[in-house]
Motif scaffolding. Structure first.
Motif, PDB file in Angstrom:
ATOM      1  N   GLU A   1       0.828  -1.211   0.000  1.00  0.00           N
ATOM      2  CA  GLU A   1       0.000   0.000   0.000  1.00  0.00           C
ATOM      3  C   GLU A   1       0.862   1.260   0.000  1.00  0.00           C
ATOM      4  OE1 GLU A   1      -3.061   2.453  -0.396  1.00  0.00           O
ATOM      5  OE2 GLU A   1      -3.152   0.259  -0.595  1.00  0.00           O
ATOM      6  N   CYS A   2       1.946   1.232   0.747  1.00  0.00           N
ATOM      7  CA  CYS A   2       2.863   2.376   0.720  1.00  0.00           C
ATOM      8  C   CYS A   2       3.409   2.602  -0.685  1.00  0.00           C
ATOM      9  CB  CYS A   2       4.024   2.150   1.694  1.00  0.00           C
ATOM     10  SG  CYS A   2       3.597   2.344   3.445  1.00  0.00           S
ATOM     11  N   MET A   3       3.681   1.534  -1.400  1.00  0.00           N
ATOM     12  CA  MET A   3       4.238   1.669  -2.743  1.00  0.00           C
ATOM     13  C   MET A   3       3.178   2.137  -3.743  1.00  0.00           C
ATOM     14  SD  MET A   3       6.939  -1.504  -2.733  1.00  0.00           S
ATOM     15  CE  MET A   3       7.839  -0.911  -4.143  1.00  0.00           C
ATOM     16  N   ARG A   4       1.926   1.753  -3.518  1.00  0.00           N
ATOM     17  CA  ARG A   4       0.857   2.319  -4.355  1.00  0.00           C
ATOM     18  C   ARG A   4       0.797   3.834  -4.172  1.00  0.00           C
ATOM     19  NH1 ARG A   4      -2.039  -2.133  -1.823  1.00  0.00           N
ATOM     20  NH2 ARG A   4      -2.022  -3.916  -3.262  1.00  0.00           N
ATOM     21  N   GLN A   5       0.891   4.267  -2.922  1.00  0.00           N
ATOM     22  CA  GLN A   5       0.821   5.709  -2.661  1.00  0.00           C
ATOM     23  C   GLN A   5       2.052   6.430  -3.198  1.00  0.00           C
ATOM     24  OE1 GLN A   5      -1.996   7.091  -1.662  1.00  0.00           O
ATOM     25  NE2 GLN A   5      -2.703   4.966  -1.791  1.00  0.00           N
ATOM     26  N   SER A   6       3.185   5.768  -3.197  1.00  0.00           N
ATOM     27  CA  SER A   6       4.382   6.346  -3.802  1.00  0.00           C
ATOM     28  C   SER A   6       4.192   6.521  -5.299  1.00  0.00           C
ATOM     29  CB  SER A   6       5.593   5.456  -3.515  1.00  0.00           C
ATOM     30  OG  SER A   6       6.763   5.991  -4.066  1.00  0.00           O
ATOM     31  N   ASN A   7       3.530   5.572  -5.931  1.00  0.00           N
ATOM     32  CA  ASN A   7       3.220   5.704  -7.355  1.00  0.00           C
ATOM     33  C   ASN A   7       2.243   6.839  -7.616  1.00  0.00           C
ATOM     34  OD1 ASN A   7       3.852   3.454  -9.753  1.00  0.00           O
ATOM     35  ND2 ASN A   7       4.505   2.848  -7.697  1.00  0.00           N
ATOM     36  N   VAL A   8       1.268   7.020  -6.729  1.00  0.00           N
ATOM     37  CA  VAL A   8       0.322   8.130  -6.883  1.00  0.00           C
ATOM     38  C   VAL A   8       1.088   9.454  -6.934  1.00  0.00           C
ATOM     39  CG1 VAL A   8      -1.501   9.438  -5.722  1.00  0.00           C
ATOM     40  CG2 VAL A   8      -1.642   6.947  -5.837  1.00  0.00           C
TER      41      VAL A   8
ATOM     42  N   SER B   1      -2.010 -14.774  -8.533  1.00  0.00           N
ATOM     43  CA  SER B   1      -2.958 -14.976  -9.633  1.00  0.00           C
ATOM     44  C   SER B   1      -2.849 -13.937 -10.736  1.00  0.00           C
ATOM     45  CB  SER B   1      -4.387 -14.954  -9.091  1.00  0.00           C
ATOM     46  OG  SER B   1      -4.668 -13.694  -8.475  1.00  0.00           O
ATOM     47  N   HIS B   2      -2.144 -12.833 -10.482  1.00  0.00           N
ATOM     48  CA  HIS B   2      -2.097 -11.756 -11.469  1.00  0.00           C
ATOM     49  C   HIS B   2      -0.984 -10.774 -11.114  1.00  0.00           C
ATOM     50  CE1 HIS B   2      -4.286  -9.886  -8.159  1.00  0.00           C
ATOM     51  NE2 HIS B   2      -4.033  -8.702  -8.701  1.00  0.00           N
ATOM     52  N   ASN B   3      -0.695  -9.889 -12.049  1.00  0.00           N
ATOM     53  CA  ASN B   3       0.219  -8.782 -11.792  1.00  0.00           C
ATOM     54  C   ASN B   3      -0.584  -7.515 -11.543  1.00  0.00           C
ATOM     55  OD1 ASN B   3       2.525 -10.322 -12.203  1.00  0.00           O
ATOM     56  ND2 ASN B   3       2.627  -9.832 -14.385  1.00  0.00           N
ATOM     57  N   GLU B   4      -0.130  -6.725 -10.606  1.00  0.00           N
ATOM     58  CA  GLU B   4      -0.736  -5.425 -10.334  1.00  0.00           C
ATOM     59  C   GLU B   4       0.237  -4.351 -10.810  1.00  0.00           C
ATOM     60  OE1 GLU B   4      -1.986  -2.582  -6.539  1.00  0.00           O
ATOM     61  OE2 GLU B   4      -1.700  -4.740  -6.234  1.00  0.00           O
ATOM     62  N   ASN B   5      -0.088  -3.749 -11.942  1.00  0.00           N
ATOM     63  CA  ASN B   5       0.745  -2.682 -12.480  1.00  0.00           C
ATOM     64  C   ASN B   5       0.305  -1.373 -11.825  1.00  0.00           C
ATOM     65  OD1 ASN B   5       2.006  -0.673 -14.042  1.00  0.00           O
ATOM     66  ND2 ASN B   5       2.029  -1.982 -15.860  1.00  0.00           N
ATOM     67  N   MET B   6       0.995  -1.002 -10.768  1.00  0.00           N
ATOM     68  CA  MET B   6       0.597   0.169  -9.993  1.00  0.00           C
ATOM     69  C   MET B   6       0.616   1.435 -10.837  1.00  0.00           C
ATOM     70  SD  MET B   6       2.577  -0.496  -6.369  1.00  0.00           S
ATOM     71  CE  MET B   6       4.170  -0.926  -7.121  1.00  0.00           C
ATOM     72  N   THR B   7       1.534   1.500 -11.781  1.00  0.00           N
ATOM     73  CA  THR B   7       1.683   2.699 -12.596  1.00  0.00           C
ATOM     74  C   THR B   7       0.550   2.819 -13.607  1.00  0.00           C
ATOM     75  OG1 THR B   7       4.067   2.327 -12.358  1.00  0.00           O
ATOM     76  CG2 THR B   7       3.364   3.996 -13.933  1.00  0.00           C
ATOM     77  N   ARG B   8       0.263   1.771 -14.320  1.00  0.00           N
ATOM     78  CA  ARG B   8      -0.808   1.814 -15.335  1.00  0.00           C
ATOM     79  C   ARG B   8      -2.186   1.908 -14.683  1.00  0.00           C
ATOM     80  NH1 ARG B   8       1.202   1.795 -20.890  1.00  0.00           N
ATOM     81  NH2 ARG B   8       3.432   1.805 -20.412  1.00  0.00           N
ATOM     82  N   ASP B   9      -2.321   1.368 -13.471  1.00  0.00           N
ATOM     83  CA  ASP B   9      -3.612   1.490 -12.781  1.00  0.00           C
ATOM     84  C   ASP B   9      -3.964   2.944 -12.508  1.00  0.00           C
ATOM     85  OD1 ASP B   9      -3.895  -1.224 -12.809  1.00  0.00           O
ATOM     86  OD2 ASP B   9      -3.402  -1.539 -10.705  1.00  0.00           O
ATOM     87  N   LEU B  10      -2.962   3.822 -12.540  1.00  0.00           N
ATOM     88  CA  LEU B  10      -3.192   5.254 -12.347  1.00  0.00           C
ATOM     89  C   LEU B  10      -3.327   5.997 -13.672  1.00  0.00           C
ATOM     90  CD1 LEU B  10      -0.595   5.688  -9.483  1.00  0.00           C
ATOM     91  CD2 LEU B  10      -3.078   5.779  -9.237  1.00  0.00           C
ATOM     92  N   SER B  11      -3.451   5.216 -14.750  1.00  0.00           N
ATOM     93  CA  SER B  11      -3.705   5.761 -16.092  1.00  0.00           C
ATOM     94  C   SER B  11      -2.602   6.677 -16.581  1.00  0.00           C
ATOM     95  CB  SER B  11      -5.062   6.520 -16.121  1.00  0.00           C
ATOM     96  OG  SER B  11      -6.121   5.653 -15.772  1.00  0.00           O
ATOM     97  N   LEU B  12      -1.372   6.321 -16.268  1.00  0.00           N
ATOM     98  CA  LEU B  12      -0.238   7.044 -16.856  1.00  0.00           C
ATOM     99  C   LEU B  12       0.162   6.292 -18.121  1.00  0.00           C
ATOM    100  CD1 LEU B  12       1.830   9.352 -16.591  1.00  0.00           C
ATOM    101  CD2 LEU B  12       3.352   7.715 -15.481  1.00  0.00           C
ATOM    102  N   ASP B  13      -0.057   6.912 -19.260  1.00  0.00           N
ATOM    103  CA  ASP B  13       0.270   6.268 -20.542  1.00  0.00           C
ATOM    104  C   ASP B  13       1.701   6.585 -20.947  1.00  0.00           C
ATOM    105  OD1 ASP B  13      -2.339   5.259 -20.763  1.00  0.00           O
ATOM    106  OD2 ASP B  13      -3.043   7.151 -21.620  1.00  0.00           O
TER     107      ASP B  13
END
Length: 439
Positions: free
Chosen positions: A166-173, A427-439
């Motif tokens: 979760e900390c790394m998700r927020q770092s990506n934000v 079961s899957h990969n979570e692409n934290m960067t693309r989940d934030l819609s950074l193209d």
């Protein structure tokens, strides 16, 4: 967003288990983890920006407090010795009240030199973990950064707890906000220096807050892999922009790279193709997969791109066999990410630190480990037009395998790197960067 407060107790419990296991295995009774201390510049009374010991911030989100200590035995509540001096020269950070406080027995230290009164008296079976060997020696520690302990901790640090994820998700934000601001500044025709300022403002960081020195490169500068010069003068024309920049959140790093073309042209088409290649590599990141194998597969895919865009006068297979792909892709596919940008444990086969060598043909890999669930990686393939490497290739026996007219046309654009941050789940990969819609 799951609250950090709800995730943190399990995180501390996991770290306690790791500490207990390694202490038992090595016949030790405790660990004393030093946050670090400020380093003075030579012949000066100013200090370098403080960087906390990653072993310290693994336990709690204190990144700006030097001269603090953690005392851990894996069973009892850890003790935090928090440095809070009386000082009218500098800003003193008060002890914060947050979700983590209740998990520590907190003692306030007002004078750094008095810390020995709060540390274990008998240090024979207590290990010091930290940078300042001279401090540890003066305090009477004989076990200083024991390699078996560090190997164990580094190996297991590759597995990120839900709190860390979760900390790394927020770092990506944070970082994605900076990347959007940087792209807008590029498209507005700003200088590298002004683009950097836009990034830092959007992330609420200073230069010393970022996890590494941002790479903000226009045009030919994108061919310099670790470019940090930040030119203040606008180039004659804006052609391309490569930004490799991250952010910190509670001590956890993000590391994101994007490349943009100022106009829709052949370089823009090459970016689009490399973006697809990068996402294909992300899809190949699976539990049980060797990261080395994934790198080699991506290396072969870059050879195919060289053939598709007529940069070579041979097949993709020949480009791989002769090694000329390395001229255009001279680094590894990515690395572990976490408390450090290039997080530790990437070459370890086991918790005793058995080393896994990189292949001779790919010496610049930053990890050779088998991919497993709960690990976090960057994926960052690149394709560059680097004058020095191209000169070596042109002078070699393989020089005739290159379409120099097409390669030379790309030199003014520098190169392409695209990088996402990915959590591997079972079961899957979570692409934290693309989940934030950074193209």
């Amino acid at each position: 967003m799951t609250s950090l407060a709800s995730l943190y107790p399990t995180h501390v419990s996991e770290l306690q288990v790791r500490a207990k296991n390694v202490l038992h295995r090595e016949g030790l009774e405790g660990l004393v983890i030093h946050s670090g201390q400020e380093l003075r510049a030579f012949l000066d009374d100013n200090s370098y920006p403080f960087r906390v010991n990653p072993h310290f911030k693994h336990w709690l989100p204190l990144t700006d407090v030097p001269n603090s200590w953690l005392i851990i035995n894996g069973v009892d509540k850890p003790t935090l010795v928090y440095y809070q001096p009386v000082d009218f020269w500098h800003k003193v950070l008060p002890l914060p009240e947050d979700y983590w406080n209740a998990h520590f027995d907190i003692k306030v230290l007002t004078k750094a030199s008095d810390v020995d009164q709060l540390l274990p008296y008998d240090k024979e079976k207590v290990a010091y973990i930290g940078e300042h060997v001279e401090v540890a020696t003066a305090l009477g520690f004989s076990q200083i950064n024991p390699e078996p302990v560090l190997n164990y901790l580094h190996f297991h640090r590759a597995y990120k707890t839900p709190y860390e994820q979760e900390c790394m998700r927020q770092s990506n934000v944070k970082a994605v906000a900076g990347h959007r601001a940087a792209k807008a500044a590029f498209m507005a025709g700003e200088t590298e220096y002004e683009i950097q300022r836009a990034y830092l403002q959007a992330t609420s960081h200073t230069d010393s807050n970022t996890p590494y020195g941002n790479i903000v490169a226009l045009n030919e500068n994108a061919a310099i892999l670790h470019y940090t010069a930040l030119e203040r003068v606008k180039p004659a024309a804006h052609r391309s922009f490569l930004i490799d920049a991250g952010a910190n959140f509670h001590g956890y790093a993000s590391d994101i790279t994007r490349t943009y073309a100022f106009e829709q042209n052949d370089f823009a088409a090459l970016i689009t193709r490399m973006d697809k290649l990068m996402l294909d590599a992300v899809a190949g990141l699976k539990p049980g997969k060797s990261y080395v194998d994934l790198h080699i597969e991506t290396y072969q895919a870059i050879a195919e791109v060289l053939a598709e865009f007529n940069f070579i006068n041979c097949s993709a297979a020949d480009a791989v066999d002769t090694g000329i792909v390395s001229t255009f892709f001279p680094h590894g596919l990515g690395h572990h990410l976490g408390l450090q940008v290039h997080d530790v444990g990437g070459f370890m086969a086991d918790e005793r630190g058995t080393h896994i060598n990189s292949p001779d043909a790919h010496p610049f890999l930053r990890t050779s480990r088998v991919v497993e669930a709960d690990q976090v990686f960057t994926i960052e393939p690149g394709l560059y037009f680097i004058d020095s490497l191209l000169a070596d290739l042109k002078a070699s026996k393989h020089g005739e395998l290159v379409n120099w007219q097409h390669v030379d046309a790309m030199r003014p654009f520098g190169g392409i790197r695209i990088e996402d941050n990915v959590i591997v789940h079972q079961s899957h990969n979570e692409n934290m960067t693309r989940d934030l819609s950074l193209d």
